[in-house]
Motif scaffolding. Sequence first.
Motif, mmCIF file in Angstrom:
data_model
loop_
_atom_site.group_PDB
_atom_site.id
_atom_site.type_symbol
_atom_site.label_atom_id
_atom_site.label_comp_id
_atom_site.label_asym_id
_atom_site.label_seq_id
_atom_site.Cartn_x
_atom_site.Cartn_y
_atom_site.Cartn_z
ATOM 1 N N ILE A 287 0.844 -1.063 0.031
ATOM 2 C CA ILE A 287 0.151 0.109 0.052
ATOM 3 C C ILE A 287 0.887 1.433 -0.038
ATOM 4 C CG2 ILE A 287 -0.295 0.444 2.509
ATOM 5 C CD1 ILE A 287 -3.247 0.425 1.830
ATOM 6 N N GLY A 288 1.893 1.220 0.757
ATOM 7 C CA GLY A 288 2.900 2.247 0.465
ATOM 8 C C GLY A 288 3.209 2.595 -1.040
ATOM 9 N N VAL A 289 3.533 1.519 -1.614
ATOM 10 C CA VAL A 289 4.066 1.758 -3.005
ATOM 11 C C VAL A 289 2.950 2.217 -3.905
ATOM 12 C CG1 VAL A 289 4.657 0.361 -5.105
ATOM 13 C CG2 VAL A 289 6.084 0.157 -2.974
ATOM 14 N N ILE A 290 1.749 1.657 -3.774
ATOM 15 C CA ILE A 290 0.442 2.144 -4.434
ATOM 16 C C ILE A 290 0.425 3.682 -4.044
ATOM 17 C CG2 ILE A 290 -1.996 2.110 -4.408
ATOM 18 C CD1 ILE A 290 -1.836 -0.919 -4.025
ATOM 19 N N GLY A 291 0.488 4.258 -3.066
ATOM 20 C CA GLY A 291 0.305 5.436 -2.948
ATOM 21 C C GLY A 291 1.281 6.434 -3.349
ATOM 22 N N ILE A 392 2.649 -5.551 -6.764
ATOM 23 C CA ILE A 392 1.172 -5.256 -6.685
ATOM 24 C C ILE A 392 0.173 -6.405 -6.856
ATOM 25 C CG2 ILE A 392 -0.726 -3.764 -7.409
ATOM 26 C CD1 ILE A 392 1.552 -2.575 -5.688
ATOM 27 N N SER A 393 0.542 -7.414 -7.613
ATOM 28 C CA SER A 393 -0.278 -8.778 -7.803
ATOM 29 C C SER A 393 -0.268 -9.648 -6.408
ATOM 30 C CB SER A 393 0.172 -9.610 -8.954
ATOM 31 O OG SER A 393 1.158 -10.511 -8.589
ATOM 32 N N MET A 394 1.063 -9.497 -5.751
ATOM 33 C CA MET A 394 1.018 -10.135 -4.485
ATOM 34 C C MET A 394 0.281 -9.366 -3.397
ATOM 35 S SD MET A 394 4.735 -12.066 -4.862
ATOM 36 C CE MET A 394 5.710 -10.528 -4.804
ATOM 37 N N TYR A 395 0.346 -8.040 -3.410
ATOM 38 C CA TYR A 395 -0.327 -7.146 -2.378
ATOM 39 C C TYR A 395 -1.928 -7.606 -2.603
ATOM 40 C CZ TYR A 395 -3.037 -3.084 -1.066
ATOM 41 O OH TYR A 395 -4.191 -2.199 -0.594
ATOM 42 N N GLY A 396 -2.624 -7.689 -3.869
ATOM 43 C CA GLY A 396 -3.896 -8.229 -3.982
ATOM 44 C C GLY A 396 -4.010 -9.509 -3.558
ATOM 45 N N GLY A 397 -3.163 -10.612 -3.747
ATOM 46 C CA GLY A 397 -3.302 -11.768 -3.554
ATOM 47 C C GLY A 397 -3.444 -12.126 -2.208
ATOM 48 N N LEU A 432 0.657 2.639 8.618
ATOM 49 C CA LEU A 432 2.032 2.334 8.529
ATOM 50 C C LEU A 432 2.460 2.492 7.167
ATOM 51 C CD1 LEU A 432 4.505 1.284 10.087
ATOM 52 C CD2 LEU A 432 3.692 -0.952 9.661
ATOM 53 N N GLY A 433 2.130 1.810 6.159
ATOM 54 C CA GLY A 433 2.741 1.822 4.856
ATOM 55 C C GLY A 433 3.072 3.361 4.254
ATOM 56 N N PRO A 434 1.935 3.936 4.048
ATOM 57 C CA PRO A 434 2.185 5.153 3.539
ATOM 58 C C PRO A 434 2.934 6.142 4.350
ATOM 59 C CG PRO A 434 -0.035 4.667 3.465
ATOM 60 C CD PRO A 434 0.501 3.784 4.386
ATOM 61 N N VAL A 435 2.667 6.241 5.597
ATOM 62 C CA VAL A 435 3.602 6.971 6.420
ATOM 63 C C VAL A 435 5.067 6.529 6.124
ATOM 64 C CG1 VAL A 435 4.166 7.610 8.851
ATOM 65 C CG2 VAL A 435 1.855 7.608 8.203
ATOM 66 N N LEU A 436 5.394 5.429 6.230
ATOM 67 C CA LEU A 436 6.807 4.953 6.245
ATOM 68 C C LEU A 436 7.384 5.312 4.826
ATOM 69 C CD1 LEU A 436 9.028 3.128 7.516
ATOM 70 C CD2 LEU A 436 8.141 1.319 6.348
ATOM 71 N N VAL A 437 6.686 5.105 3.869
ATOM 72 C CA VAL A 437 7.372 5.768 2.482
ATOM 73 C C VAL A 437 7.316 7.158 2.570
ATOM 74 C CG1 VAL A 437 6.578 5.458 -0.105
ATOM 75 C CG2 VAL A 437 6.525 3.480 1.222
ATOM 76 N N ASN A 438 6.269 7.861 2.835
ATOM 77 C CA ASN A 438 6.232 9.280 2.669
ATOM 78 C C ASN A 438 7.627 9.947 3.428
ATOM 79 O OD1 ASN A 438 4.159 9.064 0.897
ATOM 80 N ND2 ASN A 438 2.689 9.404 2.260
ATOM 81 N N TYR A 439 7.576 9.597 4.538
ATOM 82 C CA TYR A 439 8.472 10.225 5.728
ATOM 83 C C TYR A 439 9.952 9.865 5.239
ATOM 84 C CZ TYR A 439 5.096 12.321 8.511
ATOM 85 O OH TYR A 439 3.925 13.351 9.053
ATOM 86 N N LEU A 440 10.149 8.657 4.839
ATOM 87 C CA LEU A 440 11.417 8.093 4.531
ATOM 88 C C LEU A 440 12.018 8.938 3.079
ATOM 89 C CD1 LEU A 440 11.390 4.206 4.858
ATOM 90 C CD2 LEU A 440 12.806 5.946 6.134
ATOM 91 N N ARG A 441 10.984 9.254 2.294
ATOM 92 C CA ARG A 441 11.203 9.747 1.020
ATOM 93 C C ARG A 441 11.647 11.484 1.547
ATOM 94 N NH1 ARG A 441 8.386 13.862 -1.776
ATOM 95 N NH2 ARG A 441 9.108 13.861 -4.156
#
Length: 547
Positions: A287-291, A392-397, A432-441
């Motif tokens: 979900i972090g990558v999707i965002g 992303i296929s594994m995210y949905g899977g 967790l996912g979006p916060v981790l990706v956005n703040y690390l960036r």
Amino acid sequence: MSITVSDAPDFFSRERTVAGPAFNRWLVPPAALAIHLCIGMAYGFSVFWLPLSRAVGITQPVACPADLGFFGSLVATGCDWKISQLGWMYTLFFVLLGCSAALWGGWLERAGPRKAGLVSAACWCGGLLISALGVYLHQLWMLWLGSGVIGGVGLGLGYISPVSTLIKWFPDRRGMATGMAIMGFGGGAMIGAPLADWLMRYYASPTSVGVWQTFVTMAVIYFVFMVGGALGYRVPREGWKPEGWTAPATTKNAMVSSKDVALEVAWRTPQFWLIWAALCLNVSAGIGVIGMASPMLQEVFGGRLIGVDAAFGALDAGQKAQIAAIAAGFTGLLSLCNIGGRFLWASSSDTLGRKVTFAIFFVLGFVLYASVPTLAEAHNVLLFVLAFCVIISMYGGGFATVPAYLADMFGTRMVGAIHGRLLTAWATAGILGPVLVNYLREHQLAAGLPNAEAYNQTMYILAGLLVVGLICNLLVRPVAARHHMAEEKADVGGARVTAVAPNASVTPAGATSAVSPAVVFAAWAAVGVPLAIGVLITLQKAVILLH
């Protein structure tokens, strides 16, 4: 003693949904899809942000006074909302989805899928109507309450309503059955977002951006489909099994149990929390990558996407518009992989096993996340895109496989309620996912790294999360026999189908005649045609990227 009509179960009760001997089980998946394709529009709500951000100014946003406080912004009518304020609806969707599924999962098992589906329709569509009124009156709190809170409850109940039903109808293909339904949730935005865009343009006028009218129209359309789906739900009678199918001996696969575990026992077992952690970590990474998919592709490859050897920051407005269109195609392609992965991975798990399938998610995911920085440095757009399509296929899977994983562990009787509790992992990952990706960036950019390298450390950390997820999955063992429900207590929680008195005026569906193949075809066409249109629209956008 005679039994009168009043002794018969209520039309909305679970007993009234018990199918007759001639009922065709292939009518249940399209009923589930009818609901999931509607509530899946939650993924596409960002299509409303820009129009809503100029609902007052129409052509340009009207800024609010600088001294306007939080509570003042909730009721202000003379200035436009910020997109950051509207985005809280998206957060509320998934927090309330997880919370409502956890709170009312047990009630769903007792009340049955028909009643839960109807309540979901009332909440989701009623929430849209409240939001429409909020747009018309320009009251932000009504949007948060309508779509965010009430709609979020509808999401939770609608999401889990078909799970236990489909697993009971398809004991021979648990993964495929849940994959078919949950695939619809991933595909809802592919249908809803283009529809919403068309409706807003149709209703737009010099005095309106067309959003409140679009909400009302979509609420009516969704209500028809969701009610149709809810009324189409049927549960198999006690002891039913597919013709010619024999349940496999439990000794062949210790990870598949024929015994049931009560809800209040299941969520206290180590198995529940290990699967909870595995799902949370898999979803957090995805979900972090999707965002950030669209800006990531643009910043990593910059002008190379259009044959110009220049970084993203050095491009002019026209060039940035070109690569933005390519990035939109990338996002659309990821949506297709999300949907396809839900069905393909879940179906494959029927052969591979649920534990092995999750192990593949983590091992292959680790390799792909760790290789992304190398692919970016090599400027290999094709392999970069392919890696994220598989991720992303594994995210949905993971979403589609986990209900069958729970059924293997805890039995089928209370799996809907247990799945509801497990979805709190989604609510956690959504933060967790979006916060981790956005703040690390932001941290990498603040440290002076160029935009193209700002995601490298993030990819390595996400790969590390998958290693932890793999360990959790490997630790999953069969549930101890002491946790199994005793036979005489098998109706704990009211989940067992109650036999109906022979004189009661209840006629199960399909009791007297076989269902016509034309009816089955029509049911699948009702959900298949809109889904196919959504796929075609998304493919048209993805062609820009592939070209």
